[in-house]
Write a protein that holds these residues in place. Structure first.
Motif, PDB file in Angstrom:
ATOM      1  N   GLU A 172       0.800  -1.227   0.000  1.00  0.00           N
ATOM      2  CA  GLU A 172       0.000   0.000   0.000  1.00  0.00           C
ATOM      3  C   GLU A 172       0.832   1.276   0.000  1.00  0.00           C
ATOM      4  OE1 GLU A 172      -3.298  -0.156  -0.253  1.00  0.00           O
ATOM      5  OE2 GLU A 172      -3.157  -2.338  -0.279  1.00  0.00           O
ATOM      6  N   ILE A 173       2.047   1.225   0.509  1.00  0.00           N
ATOM      7  CA  ILE A 173       2.837   2.448   0.662  1.00  0.00           C
ATOM      8  C   ILE A 173       3.906   2.561  -0.419  1.00  0.00           C
ATOM      9  CG2 ILE A 173       4.386   3.717   2.208  1.00  0.00           C
ATOM     10  CD1 ILE A 173       2.855   2.504   4.546  1.00  0.00           C
ATOM     11  N   ARG A 206     -10.714   0.105  -2.343  1.00  0.00           N
ATOM     12  CA  ARG A 206      -9.831   1.235  -2.027  1.00  0.00           C
ATOM     13  C   ARG A 206     -10.335   2.512  -2.707  1.00  0.00           C
ATOM     14  NH1 ARG A 206      -6.589  -3.190  -3.152  1.00  0.00           N
ATOM     15  NH2 ARG A 206      -5.093  -3.825  -1.531  1.00  0.00           N
ATOM     16  N   GLU A 207     -10.690   2.400  -3.959  1.00  0.00           N
ATOM     17  CA  GLU A 207     -11.161   3.575  -4.697  1.00  0.00           C
ATOM     18  C   GLU A 207     -12.452   4.124  -4.102  1.00  0.00           C
ATOM     19  OE1 GLU A 207     -11.535   2.119  -8.623  1.00  0.00           O
ATOM     20  OE2 GLU A 207      -9.367   1.939  -8.976  1.00  0.00           O
ATOM     21  N   SER A 244     -13.417   3.878  -0.956  1.00  0.00           N
ATOM     22  CA  SER A 244     -13.100   4.513   0.320  1.00  0.00           C
ATOM     23  C   SER A 244     -12.478   5.890   0.118  1.00  0.00           C
ATOM     24  CB  SER A 244     -12.151   3.615   1.118  1.00  0.00           C
ATOM     25  OG  SER A 244     -11.753   4.239   2.321  1.00  0.00           O
ATOM     26  N   LEU A 245     -11.541   5.990  -0.820  1.00  0.00           N
ATOM     27  CA  LEU A 245     -10.922   7.287  -1.097  1.00  0.00           C
ATOM     28  C   LEU A 245     -11.926   8.271  -1.696  1.00  0.00           C
ATOM     29  CD1 LEU A 245      -7.545   6.021  -2.607  1.00  0.00           C
ATOM     30  CD2 LEU A 245      -7.908   6.993  -0.326  1.00  0.00           C
ATOM     31  N   THR A 302      -8.875   9.088   4.263  1.00  0.00           N
ATOM     32  CA  THR A 302      -7.451   9.223   3.979  1.00  0.00           C
ATOM     33  C   THR A 302      -6.865   7.862   3.631  1.00  0.00           C
ATOM     34  OG1 THR A 302      -6.823   8.886   6.295  1.00  0.00           O
ATOM     35  CG2 THR A 302      -7.311  11.149   5.598  1.00  0.00           C
ATOM     36  N   ARG A 303      -5.595   7.869   3.224  1.00  0.00           N
ATOM     37  CA  ARG A 303      -4.975   6.601   2.857  1.00  0.00           C
ATOM     38  C   ARG A 303      -4.854   5.682   4.065  1.00  0.00           C
ATOM     39  NH1 ARG A 303       0.935   6.258   0.088  1.00  0.00           N
ATOM     40  NH2 ARG A 303       1.512   7.212   2.079  1.00  0.00           N
ATOM     41  N   TRP A 304      -4.505   6.247   5.232  1.00  0.00           N
ATOM     42  CA  TRP A 304      -4.355   5.424   6.435  1.00  0.00           C
ATOM     43  C   TRP A 304      -5.705   4.890   6.905  1.00  0.00           C
ATOM     44  CZ3 TRP A 304       0.090   3.503   7.533  1.00  0.00           C
ATOM     45  CH2 TRP A 304       1.250   4.199   7.194  1.00  0.00           C
ATOM     46  N   GLN A 305      -6.749   5.697   6.785  1.00  0.00           N
ATOM     47  CA  GLN A 305      -8.085   5.207   7.127  1.00  0.00           C
ATOM     48  C   GLN A 305      -8.516   4.091   6.182  1.00  0.00           C
ATOM     49  OE1 GLN A 305     -10.280   8.873   6.927  1.00  0.00           O
ATOM     50  NE2 GLN A 305     -10.157   9.236   9.143  1.00  0.00           N
ATOM     51  N   THR A 306      -8.173   4.229   4.919  1.00  0.00           N
ATOM     52  CA  THR A 306      -8.505   3.181   3.951  1.00  0.00           C
ATOM     53  C   THR A 306      -7.755   1.888   4.266  1.00  0.00           C
ATOM     54  OG1 THR A 306      -8.899   4.850   2.239  1.00  0.00           O
ATOM     55  CG2 THR A 306      -8.495   2.584   1.516  1.00  0.00           C
ATOM     56  N   ILE A 307      -6.476   2.018   4.619  1.00  0.00           N
ATOM     57  CA  ILE A 307      -5.675   0.831   4.934  1.00  0.00           C
ATOM     58  C   ILE A 307      -6.228   0.135   6.176  1.00  0.00           C
ATOM     59  CG2 ILE A 307      -3.403   0.055   5.701  1.00  0.00           C
ATOM     60  CD1 ILE A 307      -2.201   2.261   3.925  1.00  0.00           C
TER      61      ILE A 307
END
Length: 312
Positions: A120-121, A199-200, A202-203, A208-213
Protein backbone atom coordinates in the motif's frame (compact mmCIF):
# COMPACT_ATOMS: atom_id res chain seq x y z
CA UNK A 1 -28.74 -40.45 -50.59
CA UNK A 2 -25.40 -38.70 -50.50
CA UNK A 3 -26.83 -35.92 -48.33
CA UNK A 4 -28.34 -38.44 -45.91
CA UNK A 5 -25.07 -40.33 -45.74
CA UNK A 6 -23.20 -37.14 -44.98
CA UNK A 7 -25.65 -36.27 -42.21
CA UNK A 8 -25.32 -39.73 -40.65
CA UNK A 9 -21.55 -39.42 -40.87
CA UNK A 10 -21.64 -36.07 -39.10
CA UNK A 11 -23.96 -37.43 -36.41
CA UNK A 12 -21.73 -40.44 -35.84
CA UNK A 13 -18.62 -38.24 -35.60
CA UNK A 14 -20.35 -35.97 -33.10
CA UNK A 15 -21.40 -38.97 -31.02
CA UNK A 16 -17.88 -40.34 -31.06
CA UNK A 17 -16.50 -36.93 -30.04
CA UNK A 18 -18.97 -36.59 -27.18
CA UNK A 19 -18.23 -40.16 -26.05
CA UNK A 20 -14.49 -39.49 -26.09
CA UNK A 21 -15.01 -36.30 -24.07
CA UNK A 22 -17.11 -38.18 -21.53
CA UNK A 23 -14.49 -40.92 -21.26
CA UNK A 24 -11.75 -38.33 -20.75
CA UNK A 25 -13.87 -36.63 -18.10
CA UNK A 26 -14.48 -39.94 -16.33
CA UNK A 27 -10.77 -40.73 -16.35
CA UNK A 28 -10.01 -37.28 -14.99
CA UNK A 29 -12.55 -37.72 -12.20
CA UNK A 30 -11.16 -41.15 -11.33
CA UNK A 31 -7.58 -39.83 -11.19
CA UNK A 32 -8.64 -36.86 -9.06
CA UNK A 33 -10.64 -39.08 -6.72
CA UNK A 34 -7.71 -41.50 -6.41
CA UNK A 35 -5.33 -38.66 -5.51
CA UNK A 36 -7.74 -37.30 -2.90
CA UNK A 37 -8.31 -40.79 -1.50
CA UNK A 38 -4.56 -41.37 -1.20
CA UNK A 39 -4.13 -38.06 0.64
CA UNK A 40 -7.00 -38.87 3.01
CA UNK A 41 -5.67 -42.37 3.67
CA UNK A 42 -2.18 -41.05 4.42
CA UNK A 43 -3.50 -38.36 6.77
CA UNK A 44 -5.83 -40.76 8.61
CA UNK A 45 -3.09 -43.39 8.83
CA UNK A 46 -0.70 -40.89 10.37
CA UNK A 47 -3.32 -39.76 12.88
CA UNK A 48 -4.20 -43.33 13.83
CA UNK A 49 -0.56 -44.37 14.13
CA UNK A 50 0.47 -41.39 16.27
CA UNK A 51 -2.65 -41.72 18.42
CA UNK A 52 -2.16 -45.46 18.98
CA UNK A 53 1.48 -45.01 19.95
CA UNK A 54 0.78 -41.94 22.07
CA UNK A 55 -2.10 -43.48 24.00
CA UNK A 56 0.01 -46.56 24.77
CA UNK A 57 1.63 -44.56 27.54
CA UNK A 58 -1.67 -44.49 29.43
CA UNK A 59 -3.20 -47.84 28.43
CA UNK A 60 -0.10 -50.05 28.29
CA UNK A 61 2.41 -48.39 30.59
CA UNK A 62 -0.32 -47.26 33.05
CA UNK A 63 0.85 -43.66 33.29
CA UNK A 64 -1.39 -41.19 35.12
CA UNK A 65 -3.04 -38.76 32.70
CA UNK A 66 -3.36 -35.95 35.24
CA UNK A 67 0.21 -36.41 36.42
CA UNK A 68 1.40 -36.39 32.82
CA UNK A 69 -0.08 -32.96 32.10
CA UNK A 70 0.54 -31.40 35.52
CA UNK A 71 3.72 -33.11 36.71
CA UNK A 72 7.14 -31.49 36.51
CA UNK A 73 9.39 -34.55 36.80
CA UNK A 74 10.32 -35.99 33.39
CA UNK A 75 12.30 -39.20 33.87
CA UNK A 76 10.73 -42.05 31.83
CA UNK A 77 13.32 -44.54 33.07
CA UNK A 78 12.15 -44.27 36.68
CA UNK A 79 8.86 -44.91 38.45
CA UNK A 80 7.05 -43.02 41.19
CA UNK A 81 5.69 -44.37 44.47
CA UNK A 82 2.72 -46.02 42.75
CA UNK A 83 4.90 -47.83 40.21
CA UNK A 84 3.86 -45.61 37.30
CA UNK A 85 6.59 -44.04 35.14
CA UNK A 86 7.69 -40.54 36.14
CA UNK A 87 6.28 -38.61 33.19
CA UNK A 88 5.59 -34.95 33.88
CA UNK A 89 5.32 -33.03 30.60
CA UNK A 90 4.23 -29.67 32.03
CA UNK A 91 7.66 -27.98 31.61
CA UNK A 92 7.78 -28.88 27.91
CA UNK A 93 4.19 -27.80 27.31
CA UNK A 94 4.81 -24.46 29.00
CA UNK A 95 8.02 -23.96 27.03
CA UNK A 96 6.31 -24.69 23.70
CA UNK A 97 3.44 -22.29 24.37
CA UNK A 98 5.76 -19.63 25.73
CA UNK A 99 8.09 -19.46 22.73
CA UNK A 100 5.23 -19.82 20.24
CA UNK A 101 2.99 -17.08 21.62
CA UNK A 102 5.84 -14.71 22.37
CA UNK A 103 7.23 -15.13 18.86
CA UNK A 104 3.75 -14.59 17.37
CA UNK A 105 3.12 -11.49 19.49
CA UNK A 106 6.41 -9.95 18.36
CA UNK A 107 6.22 -11.11 14.76
CA UNK A 108 2.60 -10.36 13.87
CA UNK A 109 2.82 -6.53 14.01
CA UNK A 110 6.13 -6.59 12.13
CA UNK A 111 4.74 -8.89 9.44
CA UNK A 112 1.52 -6.92 8.98
CA UNK A 113 3.40 -3.61 8.92
CA UNK A 114 5.87 -4.93 6.38
CA UNK A 115 3.06 -6.30 4.24
CA UNK A 116 1.24 -2.96 4.31
CA UNK A 117 4.44 -1.16 3.31
CA UNK A 118 5.06 -3.57 0.44
CA UNK A 119 1.53 -3.35 -0.95
CA UNK A 120 0.00 0.00 0.00
CA UNK A 121 2.84 2.45 0.66
CA UNK A 122 5.78 1.57 -1.55
CA UNK A 123 4.84 -1.29 -3.83
CA UNK A 124 7.76 -0.67 -6.18
CA UNK A 125 10.41 -0.99 -3.48
CA UNK A 126 8.58 -3.91 -1.96
CA UNK A 127 8.38 -5.75 -5.28
CA UNK A 128 11.98 -5.14 -6.34
CA UNK A 129 13.85 -5.28 -3.04
CA UNK A 130 11.86 -6.76 -0.17
CA UNK A 131 10.09 -9.57 -2.01
CA UNK A 132 13.32 -11.33 -3.09
CA UNK A 133 14.70 -10.98 0.43
CA UNK A 134 11.57 -12.55 1.94
CA UNK A 135 11.66 -15.42 -0.52
CA UNK A 136 15.31 -16.01 0.31
CA UNK A 137 14.66 -16.02 4.04
CA UNK A 138 11.76 -18.48 3.65
CA UNK A 139 14.07 -20.98 1.97
CA UNK A 140 16.84 -20.87 4.61
CA UNK A 141 17.00 -24.19 6.55
CA UNK A 142 16.11 -24.09 10.23
CA UNK A 143 19.54 -25.40 11.23
CA UNK A 144 21.07 -22.20 9.84
CA UNK A 145 18.79 -20.08 12.03
CA UNK A 146 19.69 -22.25 14.99
CA UNK A 147 23.40 -21.92 14.31
CA UNK A 148 23.09 -18.14 13.99
CA UNK A 149 21.16 -18.05 17.25
CA UNK A 150 23.79 -20.20 18.94
CA UNK A 151 26.64 -18.06 17.62
CA UNK A 152 25.12 -14.58 17.96
CA UNK A 153 21.96 -14.40 20.06
CA UNK A 154 23.00 -16.69 22.91
CA UNK A 155 26.38 -14.92 23.49
CA UNK A 156 24.68 -11.52 23.25
CA UNK A 157 22.13 -12.42 25.92
CA UNK A 158 24.82 -13.96 28.12
CA UNK A 159 27.09 -10.92 27.92
CA UNK A 160 24.57 -8.08 27.92
CA UNK A 161 21.52 -9.40 29.78
CA UNK A 162 21.93 -12.26 32.24
CA UNK A 163 22.23 -15.99 32.64
CA UNK A 164 23.88 -18.47 30.32
CA UNK A 165 22.14 -17.09 27.25
CA UNK A 166 20.10 -20.25 26.70
CA UNK A 167 16.42 -20.01 27.41
CA UNK A 168 13.00 -18.94 26.20
CA UNK A 169 14.25 -15.47 25.22
CA UNK A 170 16.82 -16.88 22.79
CA UNK A 171 14.28 -19.34 21.40
CA UNK A 172 11.74 -16.54 20.94
CA UNK A 173 14.19 -14.38 19.00
CA UNK A 174 15.18 -17.25 16.70
CA UNK A 175 11.56 -18.24 16.07
CA UNK A 176 10.56 -14.62 15.42
CA UNK A 177 13.21 -14.34 12.72
CA UNK A 178 12.17 -17.70 11.28
CA UNK A 179 8.42 -17.12 11.01
CA UNK A 180 8.60 -13.46 9.96
CA UNK A 181 9.16 -14.18 6.23
CA UNK A 182 6.36 -16.76 6.13
CA UNK A 183 3.92 -14.54 7.97
CA UNK A 184 4.80 -11.48 5.89
CA UNK A 185 4.61 -13.31 2.56
CA UNK A 186 1.14 -14.71 3.30
CA UNK A 187 -0.02 -11.32 4.61
CA UNK A 188 1.14 -9.69 1.38
CA UNK A 189 -0.89 -12.19 -0.66
CA UNK A 190 -3.96 -11.55 1.51
CA UNK A 191 -3.72 -7.76 1.16
CA UNK A 192 -3.11 -7.93 -2.59
CA UNK A 193 -6.26 -10.03 -2.93
CA UNK A 194 -8.41 -7.09 -1.73
CA UNK A 195 -10.21 -5.61 -4.77
CA UNK A 196 -8.96 -2.22 -5.90
CA UNK A 197 -12.57 -1.02 -6.15
CA UNK A 198 -12.84 -1.05 -2.35
CA UNK A 199 -9.83 1.24 -2.03
CA UNK A 200 -11.16 3.57 -4.70
CA UNK A 201 -14.61 3.71 -3.08
CA UNK A 202 -13.10 4.51 0.32
CA UNK A 203 -10.92 7.29 -1.10
CA UNK A 204 -13.86 8.65 -3.08
CA UNK A 205 -15.87 8.97 0.13
CA UNK A 206 -13.18 11.20 1.61
CA UNK A 207 -11.17 8.71 3.69
CA UNK A 208 -7.45 9.22 3.98
CA UNK A 209 -4.98 6.60 2.86
CA UNK A 210 -4.35 5.42 6.43
CA UNK A 211 -8.08 5.21 7.13
CA UNK A 212 -8.51 3.18 3.95
CA UNK A 213 -5.68 0.83 4.93
CA UNK A 214 -6.91 0.33 8.49
CA UNK A 215 -10.69 0.25 8.06
CA UNK A 216 -11.02 -1.21 4.57
CA UNK A 217 -7.93 -3.11 3.42
CA UNK A 218 -6.89 -4.78 6.68
CA UNK A 219 -10.44 -5.66 7.71
CA UNK A 220 -11.20 -7.12 4.30
CA UNK A 221 -7.98 -9.14 4.36
CA UNK A 222 -8.47 -10.21 7.98
CA UNK A 223 -9.10 -13.86 7.23
CA UNK A 224 -5.98 -14.12 5.10
CA UNK A 225 -3.90 -12.32 7.73
CA UNK A 226 -5.19 -14.63 10.45
CA UNK A 227 -4.26 -17.56 8.25
CA UNK A 228 -0.76 -16.11 7.89
CA UNK A 229 -0.47 -15.78 11.66
CA UNK A 230 -1.60 -19.36 12.26
CA UNK A 231 0.84 -20.69 9.68
CA UNK A 232 3.62 -18.83 11.42
CA UNK A 233 2.51 -20.13 14.81
CA UNK A 234 2.27 -23.67 13.44
CA UNK A 235 5.82 -23.46 12.18
CA UNK A 236 7.00 -22.00 15.47
CA UNK A 237 5.14 -24.61 17.52
CA UNK A 238 6.51 -27.48 15.47
CA UNK A 239 10.05 -26.20 15.05
CA UNK A 240 12.60 -28.55 16.57
CA UNK A 241 16.23 -28.13 15.59
CA UNK A 242 16.59 -24.35 15.79
CA UNK A 243 14.88 -24.21 19.19
CA UNK A 244 16.83 -27.17 20.50
CA UNK A 245 20.11 -25.39 19.77
CA UNK A 246 19.29 -22.26 21.79
CA UNK A 247 16.72 -23.08 24.49
CA UNK A 248 18.92 -25.15 26.79
CA UNK A 249 16.80 -28.36 26.86
CA UNK A 250 16.26 -28.40 30.61
CA UNK A 251 13.06 -30.19 31.69
CA UNK A 252 12.18 -27.73 34.45
CA UNK A 253 9.67 -24.91 34.64
CA UNK A 254 11.71 -21.73 34.18
CA UNK A 255 11.23 -18.80 36.49
CA UNK A 256 12.79 -16.38 34.02
CA UNK A 257 12.97 -15.93 30.28
CA UNK A 258 16.75 -16.23 30.48
CA UNK A 259 16.87 -19.63 32.18
CA UNK A 260 17.27 -22.90 30.22
CA UNK A 261 13.99 -24.54 29.32
CA UNK A 262 12.65 -27.09 26.82
CA UNK A 263 9.84 -27.63 24.34
CA UNK A 264 7.94 -30.65 23.11
CA UNK A 265 9.92 -30.73 19.88
CA UNK A 266 13.33 -30.35 21.52
CA UNK A 267 12.72 -33.31 23.83
CA UNK A 268 11.43 -35.33 20.88
CA UNK A 269 14.51 -34.72 18.74
CA UNK A 270 16.86 -35.43 21.62
CA UNK A 271 15.24 -38.67 22.76
CA UNK A 272 13.67 -40.39 19.76
CA UNK A 273 16.95 -41.82 18.47
CA UNK A 274 17.97 -43.14 21.89
CA UNK A 275 14.86 -45.20 22.70
CA UNK A 276 13.56 -48.63 21.73
CA UNK A 277 10.19 -48.99 20.02
CA UNK A 278 7.54 -50.16 22.46
CA UNK A 279 9.41 -49.19 25.61
CA UNK A 280 8.13 -46.64 28.12
CA UNK A 281 10.57 -43.97 26.98
CA UNK A 282 9.56 -44.38 23.34
CA UNK A 283 5.82 -44.35 24.07
CA UNK A 284 6.24 -41.22 26.18
CA UNK A 285 7.87 -39.46 23.24
CA UNK A 286 5.01 -40.54 20.98
CA UNK A 287 2.62 -39.02 23.52
CA UNK A 288 4.48 -35.72 23.18
CA UNK A 289 4.15 -36.03 19.41
CA UNK A 290 0.41 -36.61 19.80
CA UNK A 291 0.10 -33.47 21.95
CA UNK A 292 2.04 -31.54 19.34
CA UNK A 293 -0.28 -32.74 16.59
CA UNK A 294 -3.44 -31.96 18.55
CA UNK A 295 -2.22 -28.47 19.43
CA UNK A 296 -1.55 -27.71 15.77
CA UNK A 297 -5.05 -28.87 14.87
CA UNK A 298 -6.54 -26.71 17.62
CA UNK A 299 -4.69 -23.64 16.34
CA UNK A 300 -6.03 -24.21 12.83
CA UNK A 301 -9.60 -24.70 14.06
CA UNK A 302 -9.50 -21.51 16.16
CA UNK A 303 -8.27 -19.42 13.24
CA UNK A 304 -10.90 -20.91 10.94
CA UNK A 305 -13.61 -19.95 13.41
CA UNK A 306 -12.26 -16.43 13.85
CA UNK A 307 -11.88 -15.98 10.09
CA UNK A 308 -15.55 -16.73 9.47
CA UNK A 309 -16.71 -13.88 11.68
CA UNK A 310 -17.49 -10.79 9.67
CA UNK A 311 -16.92 -7.23 10.79
CA UNK A 312 -19.43 -4.63 9.66
Amino acid sequence: MNEKALKWTEIESKNKTSQSKRSVERRGKMITFACIAIMVIIAVSMLVFVASKGLSTFFVNKANVIEFFTGTNWDPGKTDKTGAPALGALPMIIGSFAVTFMAAIICAPLAIGGAVFMTEISARIGQKMLQPVIELLVGIPSVVYGFVGLSVIVPFIREHVSGSGFGIAAGTVVLTIMILPTMMSLSVDAIRAVPASLREASLALGATRWQTIYKVVLKTARQGILTAIIFGMARAFGEALAVQMVIGNSTVIPTSLFEPSSTLTSILTMGMGNTVMGQVENNALWTLALILLLMSLIFIIIVRILGRRRTY
